[in-house]
Design a protein around this motif. Structure first.
Motif, PDB file in Angstrom:
ATOM      1  N   TYR A 285      57.716  -9.491  -0.807  1.00 31.85           N
ATOM      2  CA  TYR A 285      58.052 -10.061  -1.731  1.00 31.85           C
ATOM      3  C   TYR A 285      59.603 -10.160  -1.737  1.00 31.85           C
ATOM      4  O   TYR A 285      59.987  -9.313  -2.157  1.00 31.85           O
ATOM      5  CB  TYR A 285      57.000 -10.240  -2.888  1.00 31.85           C
ATOM      6  CG  TYR A 285      55.828  -9.785  -2.509  1.00 31.85           C
ATOM      7  CD1 TYR A 285      54.718 -11.467  -2.817  1.00 31.85           C
ATOM      8  CD2 TYR A 285      55.181  -8.889  -2.275  1.00 31.85           C
ATOM      9  CE1 TYR A 285      53.142 -11.081  -2.025  1.00 31.85           C
ATOM     10  CE2 TYR A 285      53.493  -8.330  -1.555  1.00 31.85           C
ATOM     11  CZ  TYR A 285      52.955  -9.993  -2.364  1.00 31.85           C
ATOM     12  OH  TYR A 285      51.368 -10.262  -1.999  1.00 31.85           O
ATOM     13  N   THR A 289      58.268 -14.101  -4.218  1.00 32.66           N
ATOM     14  CA  THR A 289      57.569 -15.145  -3.207  1.00 32.66           C
ATOM     15  C   THR A 289      57.332 -13.755  -2.049  1.00 32.66           C
ATOM     16  O   THR A 289      58.048 -13.667  -1.491  1.00 32.66           O
ATOM     17  CB  THR A 289      57.902 -16.109  -3.090  1.00 32.66           C
ATOM     18  OG1 THR A 289      58.572 -16.427  -4.325  1.00 32.66           O
ATOM     19  CG2 THR A 289      58.467 -17.101  -2.110  1.00 32.66           C
ATOM     20  N   VAL A 290      55.886 -14.602  -1.293  1.00 32.54           N
ATOM     21  CA  VAL A 290      55.437 -13.754   0.018  1.00 32.54           C
ATOM     22  C   VAL A 290      57.130 -14.044   1.381  1.00 32.54           C
ATOM     23  O   VAL A 290      56.945 -15.524   1.396  1.00 32.54           O
ATOM     24  CB  VAL A 290      54.707 -14.306   0.850  1.00 32.54           C
ATOM     25  CG1 VAL A 290      54.030 -13.540   2.123  1.00 32.54           C
ATOM     26  CG2 VAL A 290      52.997 -13.771  -0.494  1.00 32.54           C
TER      27      VAL A 290
END
Length: 391
Positions: A285, A289-290
């Motif tokens: 991440y 956020t991935v």
């Protein structure tokens, strides 16, 4: 009848005599027969009637004014000026006052050529003679000018990228050409190099015409050697930044040159491990956020703009971990390791809890057994004691 005729004739005679005695003013305007019809000062103007001559010189406005000139007279007008072809003509003064204009044609003009120190022609150079701008040189560096000969003249020349020129020059009576040389303006440019955050960049390489000439210091300043005015190819390079290239004009009026370098992307390698062993398939991440999944060797590789600060984290089944804050640097390997801790399985947690309970029970049994043994030993000693007391 005869008396009357004589009276009329006498009256006419008187009138004629009075008219012949009338005088007027003659104004002579002298101009240069060039495109601007400039006034010619210092010209010698001579009017002659019979054997009588009168001479005046034109003022700064090219004017010579004669007073007391006989009305209805026929005169010879002559104008002289060094550097011009003399003019002579006959005029009749029949108006009051009288004005006459004369346009002088210059003698063979002088060709002034302007060159640089290498003899190359300089076009567009502005030539001023005795304070009057004459024009600009053509593609061959030439300007044809009308100039008084046999005299000194103050000649000034100005041209972009060259030092101003000013000198008193003697123009000979038979001279038809004059060559003047201008020196290139020289100066030492200063280049200020910054990044996108307006922070100075040190160690940036500065090239001029593909040759490295300077490096920027800790303040982002790159002092260049001495250059003549002209157009040069400027190039600036620094690891982690996009190369900067531009054609730039160096002149005496050029201010300090400010260059902003844009970041170039750099690799960022993230390793996810547990006990220094890689974890395959871990989710990575960026700021929550991935971004991707680790490979078989437990790494995830991407590119990031230098100067970016990221909060990095990873997750995988059976593992927990903490966030890592990292500043991406230009000119660095940018390798980050995220360590995850293994989660204990539920069965192991149950077994551990059972073990704790067993230990507690054992401790309880041990404590209880000790108490019981203590009580038994107390009861066995009481009768003996009683019997001894009774005795």
């Amino acid at each position: 009848m005869i008396k009357h005729t004589l009276a009329v004739l006498f009256l006419l005679f008187l009138l004629c005599g009075s008219v012949s005695a009338v005088s007027t003013t003659l104004t002579v305007n002298v101009f240069d027969n060039n495109a601007n019809y400039d006034a010619v000062s210092g010209a010698s103007v001579v009017i002659t009637k019979g054997t009588v001559s009168n001479t005046l010189y034109t003022d700064v406005n090219g004017v010579a004014q004669f007073s007391g000139v006989e009305y209805e007279g026929v005169y010879t007008l002559s104008v002289f000026k060094s550097g011009y072809i003399s003019q002579t003509k006959t005029i009749t003064i029949s108006t009051m006052p009288r004005s006459e204009s004369v346009y002088l044609v210059s003698e063979t003009p002088v060709s002034i050529k302007i060159t640089d120190e290498n003899g190359a022609a300089i076009s567009g150079a502005v030539i001023t003679i005795d304070g009057k701008e004459e024009g600009m040189t053509n593609g061959a560096g030439l300007l044809h000018v009308s100039i008084g000969k046999g005299a000194y003249h103050l000649i000034a020349v100005s041209a972009d990228s060259y030092d101003p020129y000013s000198s008193s020059q003697y123009i000979g009576t038979d001279q038809t050409s004059l060559t003047l040389t201008l020196d290139k303006s020289e100066f030492t440019p200063l280049i200020l190099i910054y990044n996108e955050e307006k922070l100075p960049i040190s160690g940036a390489a500065v090239y001029i015409n593909q040759k490295i000439v300077s490096y920027s210091d800790t303040y982002g300043r790159a002092q260049l050697p001495t250059y003549s005015s002209g157009t040069y190819a400027l190039k600036i390079e620094k690891n982690g930044y996009v190369s900067y290239e531009q054609q730039i004009q160096f002149s005496a009026d050029t201010p300090d040159i400010i260059v902003e370098l844009n970041y170039s992307v750099v690799p960022l390698i993230i390793s996810v491990t547990t006990h220094e062993k890689p974890i395959q398939g871990a989710i990575v991440y960026f700021d929550g956020t991935v971004k991707g999944i680790t490979s078989v060797n437990g790494t995830y590789t991407t590119t990031v703009t230098p100067g970016t600060t990221l909060v990095l984290s990873a997750s995988a089944d059976g593992y927990t971990g903490a966030d890592v804050t990292y500043l991406v640097l230009a000119g660095s390997d940018n390798k980050v390791t995220i360590s995850l801790s293994e989660n204990l399985p539920t069965t192991m947690i149950g077994l551990a809890a059972l073990g704790v309970i067993i230990v507690i029970l054992i401790l309880i049994l041990i404590v209880t057994g000790k108490k019981r043994r203590g009580n038994k030993s107390g009861k066995s000693k009481s009768p003996v004691s009683g019997r001894r007391d009774s005795l």
